[in-house]
Design a protein around this motif. Structure first.
Motif, PDB file in Angstrom:
ATOM      1  N   LEU A 185      -4.372   1.016   7.897  1.00 23.28           N
ATOM      2  CA  LEU A 185      -3.179   1.489   7.112  1.00 23.28           C
ATOM      3  C   LEU A 185      -2.432   2.515   7.817  1.00 23.28           C
ATOM      4  O   LEU A 185      -1.220   2.675   7.935  1.00 23.28           O
ATOM      5  CB  LEU A 185      -3.372   1.737   5.685  1.00 23.28           C
ATOM      6  CG  LEU A 185      -3.781   0.456   4.933  1.00 23.28           C
ATOM      7  CD1 LEU A 185      -4.610   0.774   3.588  1.00 23.28           C
ATOM      8  CD2 LEU A 185      -2.942  -0.774   4.825  1.00 23.28           C
ATOM      9  N   TYR A 197       0.822  -1.247  -0.103  1.00 23.11           N
ATOM     10  CA  TYR A 197       0.148  -0.196  -0.091  1.00 23.11           C
ATOM     11  C   TYR A 197       0.841   1.358   0.075  1.00 23.11           C
ATOM     12  O   TYR A 197       1.847   1.458   0.703  1.00 23.11           O
ATOM     13  CB  TYR A 197      -0.915  -0.080   1.257  1.00 23.11           C
ATOM     14  CG  TYR A 197      -1.867  -1.134   1.443  1.00 23.11           C
ATOM     15  CD1 TYR A 197      -3.150  -0.965   0.628  1.00 23.11           C
ATOM     16  CD2 TYR A 197      -1.713  -2.370   1.898  1.00 23.11           C
ATOM     17  CE1 TYR A 197      -4.057  -1.871   0.840  1.00 23.11           C
ATOM     18  CE2 TYR A 197      -2.494  -3.392   1.547  1.00 23.11           C
ATOM     19  CZ  TYR A 197      -3.689  -3.115   1.331  1.00 23.11           C
ATOM     20  OH  TYR A 197      -4.752  -4.157   1.247  1.00 23.11           O
ATOM     21  N   GLU A 200      -3.484   0.159  -3.349  1.00 27.61           N
ATOM     22  CA  GLU A 200      -3.265  -1.324  -2.880  1.00 27.61           C
ATOM     23  C   GLU A 200      -2.781  -1.973  -4.418  1.00 27.61           C
ATOM     24  O   GLU A 200      -3.371  -1.806  -5.437  1.00 27.61           O
ATOM     25  CB  GLU A 200      -4.450  -2.121  -2.327  1.00 27.61           C
ATOM     26  CG  GLU A 200      -4.057  -3.622  -2.325  1.00 27.61           C
ATOM     27  CD  GLU A 200      -5.213  -4.414  -1.823  1.00 27.61           C
ATOM     28  OE1 GLU A 200      -5.112  -5.662  -1.935  1.00 27.61           O
ATOM     29  OE2 GLU A 200      -6.411  -3.757  -1.603  1.00 27.61           O
ATOM     30  N   VAL A 250      -7.800   2.492  -2.585  1.00 24.38           N
ATOM     31  CA  VAL A 250      -8.630   2.234  -1.314  1.00 24.38           C
ATOM     32  C   VAL A 250      -9.274   3.455  -0.723  1.00 24.38           C
ATOM     33  O   VAL A 250      -8.733   4.811  -0.618  1.00 24.38           O
ATOM     34  CB  VAL A 250      -7.349   1.608  -0.443  1.00 24.38           C
ATOM     35  CG1 VAL A 250      -8.265   1.257   0.960  1.00 24.38           C
ATOM     36  CG2 VAL A 250      -6.837   0.604  -0.921  1.00 24.38           C
TER      37      VAL A 250
END
Length: 170
Positions: free
Chosen positions: A115, A63, A149, A106
């Motif tokens: 995250l 990510y 991602e 995302v």
């Protein structure tokens, strides 16, 4: 530990005789613990665009975040295919890793919050984000960022010293 174990194939054309594939766990550890990555995207005119960035490995994917007006974000909006690389800048030691996949935006705030916690744990308080409205918002008020991602489709491991080239297919 990875929930996915890819199939490893040593390319004997580009490896020392008798070379074996580095265990996936070792390659994953390099990807997970690297501080710096390089992303390659494709400019609308077809030329490559490469830039360094920070990333985190969570649930078998990389990510990263970027400002919506940055070149890589604009490139990914038109062509999500990209490559992320990391490794050691040494000729005879370590493993360089190339991750190929598609960058998917995302925008789920719960996932973004998870995250954000991972970013701060890895990179420190200078990388503290608030997750809201489908974006990362920098704690300093310096702006917001899109989060992408990249689930690997293919990963290449280039072991140096006892040289081997291994393709990991997911």
């Amino acid at each position: 530990m990875s929930a996915v174990t890819p199939r490893a194939e040593v390319d004997t054309r580009f490896s020392m005789p008798g070379a074996t594939a580095p265990p996936w766990e070792d390659v994953q550890d390099i990807v997970e613990n690297a501080e710096l990555y390089w992303i390659s995207t494709v400019h609308p005119e077809g030329r490559p665009h490469v830039t360094p960035l920070l990333a985190v490995w969570v649930d078998d994917a990389l990510y990263f975040c970027t400002g919506p007006e940055e070149r890589k974000a604009k490139n990914l909006a038109l062509n999500p295919e990209c490559v992320l690389t990391t490794g050691r800048n040494e000729l005879n030691d370590g493993i360089d890793v190339v991750v190929e996949g598609s960058a998917v935006r995302v925008d789920d705030d719960a996932k973004l919050q998870r995250l954000a916690v991972t970013y701060e744990a890895k990179y420190g308080p200078g990388w503290r984000f608030e997750a809201r409205d489908g974006l990362f918002h920098h704690s300093s008020g310096a702006g917001h960022a899109l989060v992408f991602e990249v689930a690997p489709v293919t990963v290449f491991g280039f072991r140096k010293g006892e040289y081997s080239q291994t393709k990991y297919r997911f």
